[in-house]
Write an enzyme that holds these catalytic residues in place. Structure first.
Site, PDB file in Angstrom:
ATOM      1  CG  ASN A 107      -1.654   1.255   1.459  1.00  0.00           C
ATOM      2  OD1 ASN A 107      -1.788   2.065   0.544  1.00  0.00           O
ATOM      3  ND2 ASN A 107      -2.164   1.451   2.676  1.00  0.00           N
ATOM      4  CD1 TRP A 108       3.517   1.128  -2.875  1.00  0.00           C
ATOM      5  CD2 TRP A 108       3.317   2.219  -4.821  1.00  0.00           C
ATOM      6  NE1 TRP A 108       4.171   0.395  -3.836  1.00  0.00           N
ATOM      7  CE2 TRP A 108       4.062   1.043  -5.034  1.00  0.00           C
ATOM      8  CE3 TRP A 108       3.062   3.050  -5.906  1.00  0.00           C
ATOM      9  CZ2 TRP A 108       4.557   0.696  -6.297  1.00  0.00           C
ATOM     10  CZ3 TRP A 108       3.551   2.713  -7.152  1.00  0.00           C
ATOM     11  CH2 TRP A 108       4.296   1.548  -7.345  1.00  0.00           C
ATOM     12  CE  LYS A 109       0.263   3.453   4.829  1.00  0.00           C
ATOM     13  NZ  LYS A 109       0.272   3.625   6.253  1.00  0.00           N
ATOM     14  N   GLY A 121       2.866   2.218  10.652  1.00  0.00           N
ATOM     15  CA  GLY A 121       3.779   3.339  10.445  1.00  0.00           C
ATOM     16  C   GLY A 121       4.513   3.771  11.704  1.00  0.00           C
ATOM     17  CG  HIS A 132      -5.602   1.791   5.322  1.00  0.00           C
ATOM     18  ND1 HIS A 132      -5.151   2.763   6.183  1.00  0.00           N
ATOM     19  CD2 HIS A 132      -4.565   0.936   5.136  1.00  0.00           C
ATOM     20  CE1 HIS A 132      -3.881   2.516   6.485  1.00  0.00           C
ATOM     21  NE2 HIS A 132      -3.508   1.406   5.866  1.00  0.00           N
ATOM     22  CD  GLU A 183      -2.725   5.540   6.797  1.00  0.00           C
ATOM     23  OE1 GLU A 183      -2.728   5.644   5.557  1.00  0.00           O
ATOM     24  OE2 GLU A 183      -1.777   5.032   7.433  1.00  0.00           O
ATOM     25  CB  SER A 220       5.756  -1.711  11.756  1.00  0.00           C
ATOM     26  OG  SER A 220       5.313  -0.381  11.991  1.00  0.00           O
ATOM     27  CD  GLU A 276      -3.226  -2.646   7.485  1.00  0.00           C
ATOM     28  OE1 GLU A 276      -2.096  -2.817   7.017  1.00  0.00           O
ATOM     29  OE2 GLU A 276      -3.926  -1.669   7.217  1.00  0.00           O
ATOM     30  N   GLY A 335       2.990  -1.128   4.247  1.00  0.00           N
ATOM     31  CA  GLY A 335       3.001   0.293   3.900  1.00  0.00           C
ATOM     32  C   GLY A 335       4.414   0.750   3.603  1.00  0.00           C
ATOM     33  N   GLY A 336       5.082   1.310   4.624  1.00  0.00           N
ATOM     34  CA  GLY A 336       6.411   1.915   4.450  1.00  0.00           C
ATOM     35  C   GLY A 336       7.406   1.047   3.696  1.00  0.00           C
TER      36      GLY A 336
HETATM   37  C1  PEP Z   1      -0.515   0.076   6.086  1.00  0.00           C
HETATM   38  O1  PEP Z   1      -0.664   1.256   5.856  1.00  0.00           O
HETATM   39  O2  PEP Z   1      -1.385  -0.697   5.671  1.00  0.00           O
HETATM   40  C2  PEP Z   1       0.655  -0.360   6.840  1.00  0.00           C
HETATM   41  C3  PEP Z   1       0.639  -1.553   7.338  1.00  0.00           C
HETATM   42  O3  PEP Z   1       1.695   0.532   6.965  1.00  0.00           O
HETATM   43  P1  PEP Z   1       3.162   0.218   7.608  1.00  0.00           P
HETATM   44  O4  PEP Z   1       3.638  -1.062   6.992  1.00  0.00           O
HETATM   45  O5  PEP Z   1       3.988   1.402   7.203  1.00  0.00           O
HETATM   46  O6  PEP Z   1       2.965   0.117   9.075  1.00  0.00           O
END
Ligand code: PEP
Length: 249
Positions: free
Chosen positions: A9-11, A172, A94, A96, A212, A166, A233-234
């Site tokens: 997920n590049w956000k 993040g 999600h 966010e 993470s 999640e 994500g990251g």
């Molecule tokens: C996400 O946004 O779905 C996520 C898991 O982010 P991260 O891996 O950066 O915690």
């Protein structure tokens, strides 16, 4: 037998040209992977990334979708627009979207049903916040989001549902749920799906962990019996990290 599934997920990162360059580098590195691999760029980058992915084994996903088919919905992106761009998968619910943009379980459920009706695979995200975990409500909150998100989804549609657990406090932040804590929640989710849709659906549903996930913790998380993949994500923004997570399976 469930297939492992790693989704990035590049956000709100990577322009169309950055995204296209990224997947051109990534795709050959994961070409032989036995797992399902997906990237979800921003809406603006879907065309460029989709073009760059043609002929590869990497799927194209969207990070959101409108709850309506068309009409007066300024700023929204419809299912038909996504399909036209070659999108096969939509990430819905999600944290966010829930926390920053006020998406409710009811709205998410409407999107889930529309996405399924339009032939998309849905990655439905669920998970508790830190105060909810600390007050002992992690399971009830997560399962509440699960059943609300799946309300009126039929058993035969479950083959197109993937769940991403999640925990919000792990997204993040660099904090990861322990493999055992994550697996315990995945087991709860699987059992809940079993009670809603029966044991075969529970056995078949793919449950990703997100929060993470990094190259150095992916193997341990993915070796747990109920963790079937990751929503990343990251670490999905760097080719070497994302490749390492795909190869950790
Ligand atoms: C996400 O946004 O779905 C996520 C898991 O982010 P991260 O891996 O950066 O915690």
């Amino acid at each position: 037998m469930r297939n492992y599934y790693i989704a990035g997920n590049w956000k709100m990162n990577k322009t169309p040209s950055e995204g296209a360059a990224f997947v051109k580098e990534l795709a050959p590195k994961v070409a032989g992977a036995k797992v399902k691999v997906l990237v979800a760029p921003s809406f603006a980058a879907l065309q460029a990334v989709g073009d760059a992915l043609k002929g590869t084994n990497v799927l194209l996903g969207a990070q959101n979708m409108a709850a309506e088919e068309s009409g007066a919905h300024t700023g929204e992106v419809s299912p038909a627009m996504l399909k036209d761009l070659g999108v096969k998968v939509v990430i819905l619910g999600h944290s966010e979207r829930r926390a920053i943009y006020g998406e409710t379980d009811q709205l998410i459920n409407k999107k889930v049903k529309l996405a399924l009706a339009q032939g998309f695979e849905v990655i439905l995200c669920v998970g508790e916040t830190l105060p909810e975990r600390e007050s002992g409500k992690a399971v009830s909150v997560t399962l509440g989001q699960l059943s609300a998100g799946l309300k009126d989804v039929q058993a035969e549609e479950m083959k197109n549902i993937v769940i991403a657990y999640e925990p919000v406090w792990a997204i993040g932040t660099g904090k990861t749920a322990t493999p055992q804590d994550a697996d315990d929640m995945h087991k709860e989710i699987r059992q809940n799906i079993g009670s809603l849709y029966g044991p075969p659906a529970a056995e078949a549903v793919v449950i990703q962990y997100g929060g993470s996930v990094k190259p150095d913790n992916a193997k341990e998380l993915l070796s747990m019996p109920n963790i079937d993949g990751a929503l990343v994500g990251g670490a999905s923004l760097k080719v070497s990290d994302f490749e390492a997570i795909v190869k950790a399976v």
